[in-house]
Design a protein around this motif. Sequence first.
Motif, PDB file in Angstrom:
ATOM      1  N   LYS A  19       0.913  -0.905  -0.162  1.00  9.90           N
ATOM      2  CA  LYS A  19       0.087   0.141  -0.092  1.00  9.90           C
ATOM      3  C   LYS A  19       0.716   1.142   0.011  1.00  9.90           C
ATOM      4  N   LEU A  20       1.918   1.171   0.876  1.00  7.60           N
ATOM      5  CA  LEU A  20       2.912   2.387   0.803  1.00  7.60           C
ATOM      6  C   LEU A  20       3.562   2.729  -0.493  1.00  7.60           C
ATOM      7  N   PHE A  21       4.270   1.629  -1.212  1.00  6.69           N
ATOM      8  CA  PHE A  21       4.828   1.836  -2.347  1.00  6.69           C
ATOM      9  C   PHE A  21       4.003   1.955  -3.416  1.00  6.69           C
ATOM     10  N   LEU A  22       2.547   1.538  -3.449  1.00  6.37           N
ATOM     11  CA  LEU A  22       1.560   2.141  -4.492  1.00  6.37           C
ATOM     12  C   LEU A  22       1.249   3.539  -4.524  1.00  6.37           C
ATOM     13  N   SER A  23       1.705   4.136  -3.269  1.00  5.90           N
ATOM     14  CA  SER A  23       1.283   5.807  -3.065  1.00  5.90           C
ATOM     15  C   SER A  23       2.347   6.588  -3.598  1.00  5.90           C
ATOM     16  N   LYS A  24       3.597   5.823  -3.792  1.00  4.14           N
ATOM     17  CA  LYS A  24       4.576   6.364  -4.837  1.00  4.14           C
ATOM     18  C   LYS A  24       4.495   6.402  -6.332  1.00  4.14           C
ATOM     19  N   SER A  25       5.008   7.220  -6.829  1.00  2.00           N
ATOM     20  CA  SER A  25       4.787   6.944  -8.245  1.00  2.00           C
ATOM     21  C   SER A  25       5.959   6.574  -9.091  1.00  2.00           C
ATOM     22  N   THR A  26       7.114   6.238  -8.187  1.00  9.37           N
ATOM     23  CA  THR A  26       8.349   5.834  -9.032  1.00  9.37           C
ATOM     24  C   THR A  26       8.773   4.275  -8.778  1.00  9.37           C
ATOM     25  N   TYR A  27       7.621   3.619  -8.506  1.00 11.35           N
ATOM     26  CA  TYR A  27       7.906   2.305  -8.308  1.00 11.35           C
ATOM     27  C   TYR A  27       6.857   1.213  -8.935  1.00 11.35           C
ATOM     28  N   GLU A  28       7.349   0.197  -9.742  1.00 12.89           N
ATOM     29  CA  GLU A  28       6.697  -0.908 -10.017  1.00 12.89           C
ATOM     30  C   GLU A  28       6.707  -2.123  -8.948  1.00 12.89           C
ATOM     31  N   ILE A  29       5.624  -2.314  -8.658  1.00 16.05           N
ATOM     32  CA  ILE A  29       5.369  -3.411  -7.237  1.00 16.05           C
ATOM     33  C   ILE A  29       4.923  -4.618  -7.625  1.00 16.05           C
ATOM     34  N   HIS A  30       6.051  -5.734  -7.319  1.00 15.65           N
ATOM     35  CA  HIS A  30       5.692  -7.219  -7.360  1.00 15.65           C
ATOM     36  C   HIS A  30       5.408  -7.775  -6.139  1.00 15.65           C
ATOM     37  N   ALA A  31       4.240  -8.358  -5.659  1.00 17.47           N
ATOM     38  CA  ALA A  31       3.873  -8.818  -4.467  1.00 17.47           C
ATOM     39  C   ALA A  31       4.074 -10.399  -4.357  1.00 17.47           C
ATOM     40  N   LEU A  32       4.860 -10.935  -3.519  1.00 15.02           N
ATOM     41  CA  LEU A  32       5.095 -12.578  -3.558  1.00 15.02           C
ATOM     42  C   LEU A  32       4.534 -12.851  -2.300  1.00 15.02           C
ATOM     43  N   SER A  33       3.427 -13.945  -2.334  1.00 12.84           N
ATOM     44  CA  SER A  33       3.198 -14.515  -1.129  1.00 12.84           C
ATOM     45  C   SER A  33       2.477 -15.965  -1.424  1.00 12.84           C
ATOM     46  N   ARG A  34       2.308 -16.845  -0.381  1.00 10.90           N
ATOM     47  CA  ARG A  34       1.768 -18.038  -0.801  1.00 10.90           C
ATOM     48  C   ARG A  34       0.099 -18.040  -0.633  1.00 10.90           C
ATOM     49  N   GLY A  35      -0.645 -18.617  -1.410  1.00  6.94           N
ATOM     50  CA  GLY A  35      -2.165 -18.508  -1.482  1.00  6.94           C
ATOM     51  C   GLY A  35      -2.795 -17.404  -2.104  1.00  6.94           C
ATOM     52  N   GLU A  36      -4.082 -17.221  -2.075  1.00  6.50           N
ATOM     53  CA  GLU A  36      -4.586 -16.280  -2.763  1.00  6.50           C
ATOM     54  C   GLU A  36      -4.357 -14.729  -1.933  1.00  6.50           C
ATOM     55  N   ASN A  37      -4.285 -13.754  -2.995  1.00  7.74           N
ATOM     56  CA  ASN A  37      -3.900 -12.248  -2.543  1.00  7.74           C
ATOM     57  C   ASN A  37      -4.848 -11.811  -1.418  1.00  7.74           C
TER      58      ASN A  37
END
Length: 305
Positions: A19-37
């Motif tokens: 959520k924090l990095f989404l609020s910044k305009s200079t990052y492309e975010i890739h979220a890794l975890s197990r199971g459903e988002n």
Amino acid sequence: MKKVVITGSNGLLGQKLVKLFLSKSTYEIHALSRGENRLHNKEGYTYYNIDLLVKPDLLKVLDQIRPDVIIHTAAMTNVDACEQQQEECDRMNIDVVANILSYCKAKEVYLVHLSTDFIFDGTKGDVYKEDDVPHPVNYYGLSKWKSEIMIEESKIDCAILRTILVYGLVDDNDRSNIVLWVKNSLENEKDIYVVTDQLRMPTYAEDLAEACWLAVESRANGVYNVSSNELMSIYDIALTIADAFVLDKKYIHPVATKDLSLPAERPLSTGFNLNKSIVDINLPSYSFTERLQVFKGQLDSGLLS
């Protein structure tokens, strides 16, 4: 635009980071975890359902993304489970780190790694600085210290953020923490037994996420302490929570650690000296009491960042 990988994105810190990095305009975010988002907002980033323990899958995803930064939050953090399932603890807290390290070294990727106050034995009699010598008293702390040693020996570009007793609330997260445990127990008029002889500096999840972002922005290198600035017994923490949410404290009962007979030993006093983080990465300094009021305000309004 920098590509940032966040491991453990379904967890408390992981969600806050997305959520924090989404609020910044200079990052492309890739979220890794197990199971459903578990994040309710599924827009603006890419989610990968992945078991980090499967090295080929991890390396395949990283090669596909080609990240500039990896923020590694995923870990086995249940202290008693780590004590009783040491092989599983090693796989998650050491082997996965080794695999991420090898990738970062080969591809020159900047790493932010999360560690813990439990690398210390709690007998110093004062708050811990980053260069104090670790001496863990349980297997969880040992596993996290071993991962720190690997990182330091690798000589990669990296910030290690040590933290204490993280609390907060995010989307569809069924894991509790100190604040929610006390709050929910008292609301349900349930007796709880809280230790008087363990001292901590609880860390608001938003503040820890901001510290990760500050480290990335400054490309900080080294070890940094991140927590609130108020050393309190866990019993006093529980009383403070009761006061903040105007709940009956009669259900809170003091107890000594030795009387709980827990599988894993706990360090007694693990406060942090925050001076280095305040100076080097501009870490804001807050007391637990004031950040608890912010958290309460978010709960009351139904607006969680």
